[in-house]
Design an enzyme around this catalytic site. Sequence first.
Site, PDB file in Angstrom:
ATOM      1  N   HIS A   1      -1.644  -1.338  -1.528  1.00  0.00           N
ATOM      2  CA  HIS A   1      -0.551  -0.452  -1.949  1.00  0.00           C
ATOM      3  C   HIS A   1       0.367  -1.083  -3.004  1.00  0.00           C
ATOM      4  O   HIS A   1       0.509  -0.587  -4.120  1.00  0.00           O
ATOM      5  CB  HIS A   1       0.334  -0.095  -0.746  1.00  0.00           C
ATOM      6  CG  HIS A   1      -0.367   0.473   0.438  1.00  0.00           C
ATOM      7  ND1 HIS A   1      -0.775   1.777   0.494  1.00  0.00           N
ATOM      8  CD2 HIS A   1      -0.709  -0.080   1.627  1.00  0.00           C
ATOM      9  CE1 HIS A   1      -1.330   2.017   1.678  1.00  0.00           C
ATOM     10  NE2 HIS A   1      -1.308   0.902   2.378  1.00  0.00           N
TER      11      HIS A   1
HETATM   12  C1  BDR Z   1       3.553   0.538   2.679  1.00  0.00           C
HETATM   13  O1  BDR Z   1       3.923   0.160   3.996  1.00  0.00           O
HETATM   14  C2  BDR Z   1       3.657  -1.195   4.212  1.00  0.00           C
HETATM   15  O2  BDR Z   1       2.927  -1.339   5.383  1.00  0.00           O
HETATM   16  C3  BDR Z   1       2.936  -1.724   2.996  1.00  0.00           C
HETATM   17  O3  BDR Z   1       3.385  -3.033   2.691  1.00  0.00           O
HETATM   18  C4  BDR Z   1       3.295  -0.744   1.910  1.00  0.00           C
HETATM   19  O4  BDR Z   1       4.477  -1.119   1.231  1.00  0.00           O
HETATM   20  C5  BDR Z   1       2.361   1.482   2.752  1.00  0.00           C
HETATM   21  O5  BDR Z   1       2.683   2.613   3.488  1.00  0.00           O
END
Ligand code: BDR
Length: 312
Positions: free
Chosen positions: A242
């Site tokens: 992400h």
């Molecule tokens: C986001 O939530 C976190 O678990 C990850 O680091 C990312 O920023 C994805 O939903």
Amino acid sequence: MAPRKIIIDTDPGQDDAVAILLALASPELDVLGITAVAGNVPLPLTQKNARIVCELAGRPETRVFAGCDAPLKRKLVTAEHVHGKTGLDGPKMDDPVMPLQDQHAVDFLIETLRAEPEKTVTLCPLGPLTNIATAFLKAPDIIPRVQEIVLMGGAYFEVGNITPAAEFNIYVDPEAAEIVFKSGVPLVVMPLDVTHKALTTRPRIEAFRALGTKPGTMVAEWTDFFERFDMEKYGSQGAPLHDPCVIAYLLDPYLFSGREINVEIETTSELTLGMTVADWWRVTKRPANCLFIGDIQADGFFRLLTDRIGRL
Ligand code: BDR
Ligand code: CA
């Protein structure tokens, strides 16, 4: 050209860690500071993890600040089920020796935005938006001084990952997200719609390992660890990276495409709390408040990532 000045606001998290490595490996970016926030794991761990990553990048002089330890109005929700107990589970890591800065992250944000020339600092939030919203509430004069916010959060076609309707970063602090989305600052949003196309695959992970460096091995081991969760959940071929999408966008925006649309944050409904209500089809007359990204050239993204991590 002078490097672009950024502040990374983060809750590491393995994918946050890869984003930080990418930024520190990239001469086009000047990381003025890293501000930690509570999110994936509580604040004492996120600020420590941020320092672990700076040391791994060989950049112990990077300034890391601890910020808010809880959302504006709610109890903290964490994501150890994805990231493990430490937030950076996977390879074994030593405690950092580089110091944590004394100043509160929110005061650092305010001071920096006031000190730097107007519209020359970009904010890169990779976690819940508590630090940024708190800075905006405490010092509204800084809001027009921000050049741009490029953040990871939200979802439209992919809906939720922490509830059926909401993505984690927005869900944890929806009131903070609302302040940021209504701030008027130029906003680029990396929702799950795009990050779920930035999937690690076996060859992509092995390319990190094949770099033969400590950062390369760590990235491979981190992704090995957290991909099991998404593969089980989505039946996908790998895990979404992400947060590095935010930094990659700054380095090569042409890897991404999206739409200028209106996005509102749900802050009241119990059922859909934290949902990013994205007017993708422009069915309302609500004015656009962000560039909502929908697509990525994943091969180019992973080439960029592997090349840059290889420079560390
Ligand atoms: C986001 O939530 C976190 O678990 C990850 O680091 C990312 O920023 C994805 O939903
Ligand atoms: Ca994150």
